[in-house]
Motif scaffolding. Structure first.
Motif, PDB file in Angstrom:
ATOM      1  N   SER A 132       0.685  -1.105   0.124  1.00 31.38           N
ATOM      2  CA  SER A 132      -0.025  -0.063  -0.109  1.00 31.38           C
ATOM      3  C   SER A 132       0.702   1.096   0.144  1.00 31.38           C
ATOM      4  CB  SER A 132      -1.047  -0.237   1.022  1.00 31.38           C
ATOM      5  OG  SER A 132      -2.064  -1.044   0.955  1.00 31.38           O
ATOM      6  N   LEU A 133       1.917   1.413   0.753  1.00 28.81           N
ATOM      7  CA  LEU A 133       2.928   2.361   0.631  1.00 28.81           C
ATOM      8  C   LEU A 133       3.445   2.788  -0.583  1.00 28.81           C
ATOM      9  CD1 LEU A 133       4.742   1.795   4.084  1.00 28.81           C
ATOM     10  CD2 LEU A 133       3.331   3.851   3.664  1.00 28.81           C
ATOM     11  N   ASN A 134       3.900   1.588  -1.102  1.00 26.90           N
ATOM     12  CA  ASN A 134       4.540   1.542  -2.552  1.00 26.90           C
ATOM     13  C   ASN A 134       3.539   2.339  -3.576  1.00 26.90           C
ATOM     14  OD1 ASN A 134       6.689   0.755  -4.694  1.00 26.90           O
ATOM     15  ND2 ASN A 134       4.666  -0.321  -5.480  1.00 26.90           N
ATOM     16  N   ASN A 135       2.427   1.772  -3.698  1.00 27.55           N
ATOM     17  CA  ASN A 135       1.179   1.909  -4.435  1.00 27.55           C
ATOM     18  C   ASN A 135       0.927   3.617  -4.324  1.00 27.55           C
ATOM     19  OD1 ASN A 135       1.248  -0.376  -5.419  1.00 27.55           O
ATOM     20  ND2 ASN A 135      -0.742  -0.960  -4.487  1.00 27.55           N
ATOM     21  N   LEU A 136       0.803   4.004  -3.055  1.00 32.62           N
ATOM     22  CA  LEU A 136       0.340   5.282  -2.870  1.00 32.62           C
ATOM     23  C   LEU A 136       1.588   6.272  -3.314  1.00 32.62           C
ATOM     24  CD1 LEU A 136      -1.552   7.246  -1.683  1.00 32.62           C
ATOM     25  CD2 LEU A 136      -0.623   6.848   0.354  1.00 32.62           C
ATOM     26  N   ALA A 137       2.772   6.016  -3.081  1.00 33.69           N
ATOM     27  CA  ALA A 137       3.962   6.670  -3.293  1.00 33.69           C
ATOM     28  C   ALA A 137       3.999   6.788  -4.940  1.00 33.69           C
ATOM     29  CB  ALA A 137       5.272   5.947  -2.936  1.00 33.69           C
ATOM     30  N   THR A 138       3.608   5.781  -5.730  1.00 31.63           N
ATOM     31  CA  THR A 138       3.613   5.845  -6.956  1.00 31.63           C
ATOM     32  C   THR A 138       2.828   6.773  -7.548  1.00 31.63           C
ATOM     33  OG1 THR A 138       4.405   3.353  -7.184  1.00 31.63           O
ATOM     34  CG2 THR A 138       3.505   4.470  -9.221  1.00 31.63           C
ATOM     35  N   LEU A 139       1.221   6.834  -6.956  1.00 33.33           N
ATOM     36  CA  LEU A 139       0.535   7.860  -7.563  1.00 33.33           C
ATOM     37  C   LEU A 139       0.897   9.327  -7.149  1.00 33.33           C
ATOM     38  CD1 LEU A 139      -3.166   7.882  -6.767  1.00 33.33           C
ATOM     39  CD2 LEU A 139      -2.019   9.638  -5.753  1.00 33.33           C
ATOM     40  N   TYR A 140       1.667   9.539  -6.066  1.00 39.06           N
ATOM     41  CA  TYR A 140       2.294  10.768  -5.833  1.00 39.06           C
ATOM     42  C   TYR A 140       3.464  11.063  -6.809  1.00 39.06           C
ATOM     43  CZ  TYR A 140       0.216  11.292  -1.238  1.00 39.06           C
ATOM     44  OH  TYR A 140      -0.770  11.290  -0.051  1.00 39.06           O
ATOM     45  N   CYS A 141       4.165  10.036  -7.239  1.00 36.39           N
ATOM     46  CA  CYS A 141       5.050  10.378  -8.250  1.00 36.39           C
ATOM     47  C   CYS A 141       4.343  10.772  -9.599  1.00 36.39           C
ATOM     48  CB  CYS A 141       5.878   9.071  -8.471  1.00 36.39           C
ATOM     49  SG  CYS A 141       7.201   8.987  -7.604  1.00 36.39           S
ATOM     50  N   TYR A 142       3.254  10.100 -10.068  1.00 37.29           N
ATOM     51  CA  TYR A 142       2.572  10.320 -11.177  1.00 37.29           C
ATOM     52  C   TYR A 142       2.018  11.727 -11.201  1.00 37.29           C
ATOM     53  CZ  TYR A 142       2.688   5.388 -12.254  1.00 37.29           C
ATOM     54  OH  TYR A 142       3.013   4.194 -12.816  1.00 37.29           O
ATOM     55  N   THR A 143       1.503  12.139 -10.086  1.00 35.36           N
ATOM     56  CA  THR A 143       1.092  13.480  -9.718  1.00 35.36           C
ATOM     57  C   THR A 143       2.005  14.764  -9.588  1.00 35.36           C
ATOM     58  OG1 THR A 143       0.393  13.050  -7.644  1.00 35.36           O
ATOM     59  CG2 THR A 143      -1.106  12.606  -9.709  1.00 35.36           C
ATOM     60  N   GLY A 144       3.341  14.424  -9.595  1.00 34.24           N
ATOM     61  CA  GLY A 144       4.508  15.567  -9.397  1.00 34.24           C
ATOM     62  C   GLY A 144       4.671  15.648  -7.765  1.00 34.24           C
ATOM     63  N   HIS A 145       4.229  14.953  -6.850  1.00 34.11           N
ATOM     64  CA  HIS A 145       4.349  15.207  -5.579  1.00 34.11           C
ATOM     65  C   HIS A 145       5.340  14.534  -4.938  1.00 34.11           C
ATOM     66  CE1 HIS A 145       0.096  16.167  -6.154  1.00 34.11           C
ATOM     67  NE2 HIS A 145       0.285  17.081  -5.099  1.00 34.11           N
ATOM     68  N   TYR A 146       6.661  14.507  -5.501  1.00 35.36           N
ATOM     69  CA  TYR A 146       8.029  13.759  -5.183  1.00 35.36           C
ATOM     70  C   TYR A 146       8.367  13.811  -3.985  1.00 35.36           C
ATOM     71  CZ  TYR A 146       8.060  14.274 -10.265  1.00 35.36           C
ATOM     72  OH  TYR A 146       7.764  13.989 -11.616  1.00 35.36           O
TER      73      TYR A 146
ATOM     74  N   GLN B 288      10.810   4.621   0.334  1.00 37.41           N
ATOM     75  CA  GLN B 288      11.887   4.227   1.163  1.00 37.41           C
ATOM     76  C   GLN B 288      11.321   3.237   2.416  1.00 37.41           C
ATOM     77  OE1 GLN B 288      13.639   7.864   2.143  1.00 37.41           O
ATOM     78  NE2 GLN B 288      15.350   7.895   0.758  1.00 37.41           N
ATOM     79  N   GLN B 289      10.138   3.652   3.151  1.00 38.14           N
ATOM     80  CA  GLN B 289       9.613   2.820   3.783  1.00 38.14           C
ATOM     81  C   GLN B 289       9.342   1.372   3.303  1.00 38.14           C
ATOM     82  OE1 GLN B 289       6.450   4.622   6.227  1.00 38.14           O
ATOM     83  NE2 GLN B 289       7.236   6.763   5.744  1.00 38.14           N
ATOM     84  N   ALA B 290       8.420   1.511   2.051  1.00 40.79           N
ATOM     85  CA  ALA B 290       7.878   0.316   1.425  1.00 40.79           C
ATOM     86  C   ALA B 290       9.153  -0.764   1.181  1.00 40.79           C
ATOM     87  CB  ALA B 290       7.322   0.621   0.381  1.00 40.79           C
ATOM     88  N   LEU B 291      10.295  -0.156   0.700  1.00 36.63           N
ATOM     89  CA  LEU B 291      11.441  -0.975   0.287  1.00 36.63           C
ATOM     90  C   LEU B 291      12.177  -1.693   1.546  1.00 36.63           C
ATOM     91  CD1 LEU B 291      13.668  -2.040  -1.680  1.00 36.63           C
ATOM     92  CD2 LEU B 291      14.759  -0.049  -1.269  1.00 36.63           C
ATOM     93  N   GLN B 292      12.168  -0.958   2.801  1.00 41.72           N
ATOM     94  CA  GLN B 292      12.760  -1.359   3.894  1.00 41.72           C
ATOM     95  C   GLN B 292      11.923  -2.490   4.532  1.00 41.72           C
ATOM     96  OE1 GLN B 292      13.306   2.354   6.341  1.00 41.72           O
ATOM     97  NE2 GLN B 292      15.135   3.051   4.875  1.00 41.72           N
ATOM     98  N   LEU B 293      10.743  -2.184   4.450  1.00 43.44           N
ATOM     99  CA  LEU B 293       9.526  -3.071   5.235  1.00 43.44           C
ATOM    100  C   LEU B 293       9.775  -4.336   4.567  1.00 43.44           C
ATOM    101  CD1 LEU B 293       7.562  -3.500   7.415  1.00 43.44           C
ATOM    102  CD2 LEU B 293       6.042  -2.339   5.923  1.00 43.44           C
ATOM    103  N   SER B 294       9.679  -4.353   3.059  1.00 47.18           N
ATOM    104  CA  SER B 294       9.623  -5.510   2.263  1.00 47.18           C
ATOM    105  C   SER B 294      11.072  -6.392   2.480  1.00 47.18           C
ATOM    106  CB  SER B 294       9.567  -5.027   0.943  1.00 47.18           C
ATOM    107  OG  SER B 294       8.178  -4.681   0.499  1.00 47.18           O
ATOM    108  N   LYS B 295      12.173  -5.717   2.636  1.00 45.53           N
ATOM    109  CA  LYS B 295      13.250  -6.405   2.781  1.00 45.53           C
ATOM    110  C   LYS B 295      13.470  -6.817   3.975  1.00 45.53           C
ATOM    111  CE  LYS B 295      16.929  -4.148  -0.327  1.00 45.53           C
ATOM    112  NZ  LYS B 295      18.067  -3.488  -0.263  1.00 45.53           N
TER     113      LYS B 295
END
Length: 838
Positions: A699-713, A721-728
Motif C-alpha cells: 500500500s505504501l508503494n502504491n500510494l507513493a507511485t501515485l504521488y510520483c505520477y502527480t508530481g508530489h515527489y 523508502q519505507q516500503a522498500l525497507q519493510l519488504s526487505k
C-alpha cells in the motif's frame, strides 16, 4: 583458626556489606600475597572501578580500628591493612582480645567462593531477620534443589559473630525438634532440665537460661509448620531470630524470601568453580546450553559439574546430548554425589514434594507438563463444572504452595524445565498416559482450528499465548492426533505466521504437514492435497514460482481424482494455479482456469460467496495486466461490493479490493479516483494487520507511485523508502515485491534528475526480476524500458538501444502488439531513435 575464617570474622566485626566482604576476602584471601584488582573484578564478575569503590569503603570501616589507614595512600592502604591483620592473626601486641567462642552446630557448606549468585538474597535475608520485633521469623522458600539449605548455612557462617548467643541448627525431618533443642542446650551451655518435667517445661527452662546475645535458630526443611516449628518457638524476645527453609509457600503473615534459580552468569560461574576453566572456554556454547537445559538449578548444576570433573575427556557437547536423551534418568543428575552435603539427586529432591500432593494435584502437574516450556494459559474459571473448578483450584494451590509451578499472572503459569521433565516421567509411567496425551492434543487441536486463515491483529494477540503449545503438539505429540485433526496444528501455525508476513517461520510447519499427512494417511488423501496446496501458496507468496507450480498441479490433480471435477476444493486449486500463471506472465494459460473456477464456484456455492469475490478480483487483475481495462473495472467493483456485503468494511480482503481498483484507476490516469482508495486501503491494512506487514509495504508503494505520477515527489520518496525497507525486512532481499520497490524508487530518482542514484537501483531490480521470473516476463520488459530511458537521459544511446529493443520484443510476444505497455515502449523507442540519430 584458618586465615580465611579469620577474614570472615573480621568482615563481620567491621559490618562489611556482602559486596564489600566479597571484594575484601577476594583481595586478601591468601596471607602472603594478594590478588590484583583486575583479577578480583574477574572473579566477582564486576568492573575494576567497582572493586576500587568497594575496597575504599572497606578501608574506611577498618580505619576505625586502625587509624593509620586514614593517612596511607591508596596503594599503601592495602599493605597497611594486610600488616595490621597479619599482626592480629599471629597474636601480636596490637591484637584485640580473643573473642569468646560462639556455640553453633552449623552443617558443612561449600567454600564461600563457590557460593555464587546469591549476594542479594543474603543481604535481604539479613535485613529481614534484623526487623525489631518479638521473634523475627523468616522462611526461605523455593522448589527442591534451589539451594535453600545452602543459603541458610552460608548466612549462618557469614554472620556468626552477630549471634553471640549461638546458632542452633535443627532438622525438621530428624528426631523431634524439641529433643534437638534440649541436646544443643545441654552440649553447648550445660543446661540440664529435670527428666521428669514435661517437654514444654524443659524447653522453657532452656530458653530462660540461654546464653546472652542474639540467637539464630534454623529449622531446616520444614514440611509442616504447625507440628515442626510452632510448638518449639522461643519466648517473645527480639534477641531470638528464627530462620526456616521450606518447599512450602506460607501466607503473607510470615515473611518469606522466595529463592529462585540462578541467573545465567551465576550458573556459569558455578560450573566454572567445579570444572576446569579452560574446558569451559573451549566449549562456551555447550556450557551455556547445559546451564539452560538444567534450568539454572543449583543442585543440577553442581551434580553435572562434579560429574564432568570426574570425566576430563568427556566433551560438554556430548554431555549435553546425553542429558537431552536421558534427561532426569541420566546418572549425572539422578543420584546424589557422595562428596556433596545434599543427599538427593534432582528427581529424588522433586519426589519429596511430589509425595505431598494428592492424586488430583499430581494429575494436574502431569497435564501441565505436556505444555511447551513457556507461559501456560490455564484458566480454572473456564471450567463450567463447579466441582471440577474447585478441585482444580485446590490442585493449583497445592502445586504453587510446594513451588512446583510458578504463577506469572492471572491464569498464566510456568514450569521449571526439570520439574516439567519430572512430571512427564511420572506421566509416562502411568497407565493413563496415552489417554491424557490424546485429550491434551485434542484440546490444542481445537484451539488451532480457530486460527483464521487471514488473522488480524486482535487474532494474533489472542492466539499468541497458545502458539508454543500448539507447536509442542505438532513437534512431539502428533501421533496422538486423530486423523480428522491431523493437519489442524500445522495449518493453524502456518496461518498465524503468514498472517504477519513471517513466511520463514510458516514454511517448516507446512513442510512438516505434508510429510506427516503422507506418512499417516498415504498419498491418496484429501489432506495431502490441502497440504500441497498450502505449501504451494506460501511459495507463490514469496516469489518461489518454480517450486509452487508442481505442487499446485499435484493438488489439483489429486482433488479431481478424489473428489471429482465438481467440488469447492477443485475451485480453490483452479484459482490458485491460475493466479500463479498470472504472476509469471502466462496469461493465456491463466484465463481459462479462472473462467472454469468462476463458473464452478457460482454453480456450487451461488453468486453470493466470498470465493466468488476472490476469483472475480483475480480475473480482473488478469484483465488489468493484459490491458483490458474496461473488462477489469466492473469485475473489481463487483468483488469489492461483494466483499463488503459478506465480510463487512473492516476486512483485509476489502483492503485488497480497494487497492486493486485504485491501481486500475492509476493505470488509466484517473488519479483523483485512485488516491482515496489507496488511502483507505493503507489505513485499513494498518488497523487490521499492524504497521509491520507485507500488505502495508504494498500500500505504501502504491500510494507513493501515485504521488510520483502527480508530481508530489517530496511526499513519494519517504513512502517508497519505507516500503522498500519493510519488504526487505519481512520478505528478504529476493522477492518480487522488493524488485518492484527498487524499480519505483529508482523511477522517482529519475523524475527528480538523480540519475546516479537511480541506476544501481534499476540494475538491482532488473537482475532480481530475471532471477525470479526468467528473462521473458513482462516485468523484465518494464525494467529494461526504465533502464533504457535512464541511459537515454544521460546520453548513453549505445547502451539504451538494445534495452528498448529487448523490452519491445518481450511485450509484443507476451502481451501483444496492441497492449498499452507495448504501445508505450514502442513510442519511447521511436522518440529515442529520432533524438539519437538526428
Amino acid at each position: 583458626m584458618q586465615w580465611r575464617d579469620f577474614l570472615e570474622q573480621e568482615a563481620a566485626n567491621h559490618d562489611l556489606s556482602l559486596e564489600e566482604k566479597a571484594a575484601f576476602i577476594e583481595r586478601l584471601k591468601t596471607e602472603k600475597s594478594s590478588n590484583s584488582e583486575a583479577k578480583v573484578a574477574s572473579e566477582l564478575n564486576i568492573g575494576v572501578a567497582a572493586v576500587k569503590k568497594r575496597m575504599a569503603e572497606v578501608y574506611e570501616k577498618f580505619a576505625k580500628s586502625y587509624p593509620e589507614l586514614a593517612t596511607s595512600n591508596s596503594r599503601g592502604k592495602l599493605e597497611k591493612l594486610r600488616a595490621c591483620l597479619t599482626n592480629k592473626y599471629n597474636g601480636g601486641q596490637d591484637a584485640h582480645p580473643t573473642i569468646k567462642e560462639i556455640h553453633q552446630n552449623i552443617p558443612p557448606s561449600v567454600p564461600f567462593e563457590k557460593f555464587v549468585g546469591r549476594e542479594a538474597e543474603l543481604l535481604k535475608l539479613h535485613e529481614q531477620l534484623q526487623i525489631s520485633r518479638q521473634v523475627a521469623i523468616v522462611a526461605v522458600a523455593g522448589m527442591g534443589g534451589v539451594g535453600k539449605t545452602e543459603l541458610a548455612t552460608q548466612y549462618a557462617k557469614q554472620h556468626l559473630q552477630k549471634y553471640q548467643g549461638g546458632v542452633c541448627w535443627l532438622s525438621a525431618q530428624g528426631i523431634d525438634v524439641g529433643i534437638q533443642i534440649l541436646r544443643f542446650a545441654q552440649l553447648k551451655f550445660k543446661l540440664i532440665a529435670p527428666d521428669d518435667w514435661e517437654l514444654a517445661d524443659r524447653l522453657r527452662y532452656c530458653w530462660q537460661n540461654w546464653q546472652q546475645g542474639e540467637v539464630l535458630l534454623v529449622f531446616d526443611d520444614v514440611t509442616d509448620y504447625k507440628t515442626q516449628v510452632q510448638p518449639y518457638l522461643p519466648p517473645e524476645s527480639p534477641r531470638f531470630k528464627v530462620l526456616l527453609t521450606t518447599r512450602l509457600g506460607f501466607d503473607r503473615t510470615l515473611p518469606q524470601l522466595l529463592l529462585g534459580v540462578l541467573k545465567p552468569l551465576a550458573a556459569m560461574k558455578l560450573l566454572k568453580s567445579l570444572i576446569d576453566r579452560e574446558r569451559l572456554k573451549s566449549e562456551p556454547w555447550a556450557a551455556r546450553e547445559i546451564c539452560k537445559f538444567l534450568g539454572y538449578l543449583p543442585l543440577a548444576l553442581e551434580l553435572v559439574g562434579r560429574y564432568l570433573d570426574t570425566m576430563p575427556d568427556l566433551s560438554l557437547e556430548k554431555m549435553l546430548k546425553r542429558l537431552e536423551k536421558k534427561r532426569l534418568e541420566h546418572e549425572a543428575v539422578a543420584k546424589a554425589n557422595p562428596l556433596m552435603h545434599y543427599e538427593y539427586g534432582v528427581a529424588e529432591a522433586f519426589a519429596l514434594s511430589w509425595e505431598q500432593l494428592d492424586e488430583n494435584a499430581q494429575s494436574l502437574g502431569c497435564w501441565l507438563s505436556l505444555y511447551a516450556l513457556a507461559d501456560i494459559p490455564f484458566s480454572v474459571e473456564a471450567i463450567e463444572d463447579d466441582e471440577k473448578q474447585e478441585l482444580n483450584d485446590k490442585a493449583i494451590g497445592d502445586l504453587l504452595k510446594l513451588h512446583l509451578i510458578q504463577w506469572q499472572s492471572k491464569g498464566i503459569y510456568r514450569l521449571h524445565p526439570l520439574i516439567r521433565q519430572f512430571f512427564q516421567m511420572k506421566l509416562d509411567k502411568s497407565s493413563e498416559a496415552d489417554e491424557v496425551k490424546t485429550a491434551f492434543v485434542a484440546q490444542m487441536g481445537k484451539v488451532a482450528k480457530q486460527i483464521p486463515q487471514q488473522p488480524n491483529r486482535e487474532d494474533i494477540f489472542n492466539f499468541t499465548p497458545f502458539i508454543s503449545h500448539i507447536a509442542e503438539v505438532a513437534t512431539h505429540l502428533s501421533q496422538y492426533l486423530s486423523d480428522e485433526d491431523l493437519i489442524c496444528p500445522f495449518t493453524g501455525l502456518s496461518w498465524f505466521y503468514q498472517g504477519q508476513g513471517l513466511y520463514q517461520q510458516a514454511e517448516p510447519w507446512l513442510q512438516q504437514c505434508e510429510k506427516v499427512t503422507k506418512n499417516r494417511l498415504g498419498l491418496e488423501h484429501s489432506y495431502v492435497a490441502i497440504s500441497l496446496n498450502n505449501l504451494a501458496e506460501l511459495y507463490r507468496s514469496t516469489g518461489r514460482y518454480s517450486e509452487a507450480e508442481p505442487l499446485f498441479q499435484q493438488a489439483l490433480e489429486l482433488r479431481k481424482r478424489l473428489l471429482g471435477d465438481n467440488h469447492p476444493d477443485v475451485v480453490i486449486s483452479l484459482n490458485n494455479l491460475a493466479a500463479l500463471y498470472c504472476s509469471t506472465g502466462r496469461y493465456s494459460e491463466a484465463e481459462p482456469l479462472f473462467q472454469q473456477a468462476l463458473d464452478l464456484v457460482k454453480r456450487l456455492l451461488g453468486d453470493n460467496h466470498s470465493d466468488v469475490a476472490t476469483i472475480l478480483d483475480n480475473f480482473a487483475e488478469l484483465y488489468r495486466s493484459t490491458g483490458h481495462y474496461s473488462e477489469a473495472e466492473p469485475l473489481y467493483q463487483q468483488a469489492l461490493e461483494l466483499r463488503k456485503r459478506l465480510l463487512g468494511d473492516n476486512h483485509s480482503d476489502v483492503a485488497i479490493s480497494l487497492n486493486n481498483l485504485a491501481e486500475l484507476y492509476c493505470s488509466t490516469g484517473r488519479y483523483s479516483e485512485a488516491k482515496p482508495l489507496y488511502q483507505q486501503a493503507l489505513d485499513l491494512v494498518k488497523r487490521l494487520l499492524g504497521d509491520n506487514h507485507p500488505d502495508v509495504a504494498i500500500s505504501l508503494n502504491n500510494l507513493a507511485t501515485l504521488y510520483c505520477y502527480t508530481g508530489h515527489y517530496s511526499k513519494a520518496e519517504p513512502l517508497h523508502q519505507q516500503a522498500l525497507q519493510l519488504s526487505k525486512r519481512l520478505l528478504g532481499d529476493n522477492h518480487p515485491n522488493v524488485a518492484t520497490s527498487l524499480n519505483n524508487l529508482a523511477a522517482l530518482y529519475c523524475f527528480t534528475g538523480r540519475y546516479s542514484e537511480a541506476e544501481p537501483l534499476y540494475q538491482q531490480a532488473l537482475d532480481l526480476i530475471k532471477h525470479l521470473l526468467g528473462d521473458k516476463h513482462p516485468n523484465v520488459a518494464a525494467s529494461l524500458n526504465n533502464l533504457a530511458a535512464l541511459y537515454e537521459f544521460t546520453g548513453r544511446y549505445g547502451e539504451a538501444k538494445p534495452l528498448y529493443q529487448q523490452a519491445l520484443t518481450i511485450y509484443e510476444r507476451i502481451l501483444g502488439v496492441d497492449h498499452p505497455h507495448t504501445m508505450t515502449v514502442r513510442e519511447n523507442y521511436a522518440i529515442f531513435l529520432r533524438e539519437a540519430y538526428l
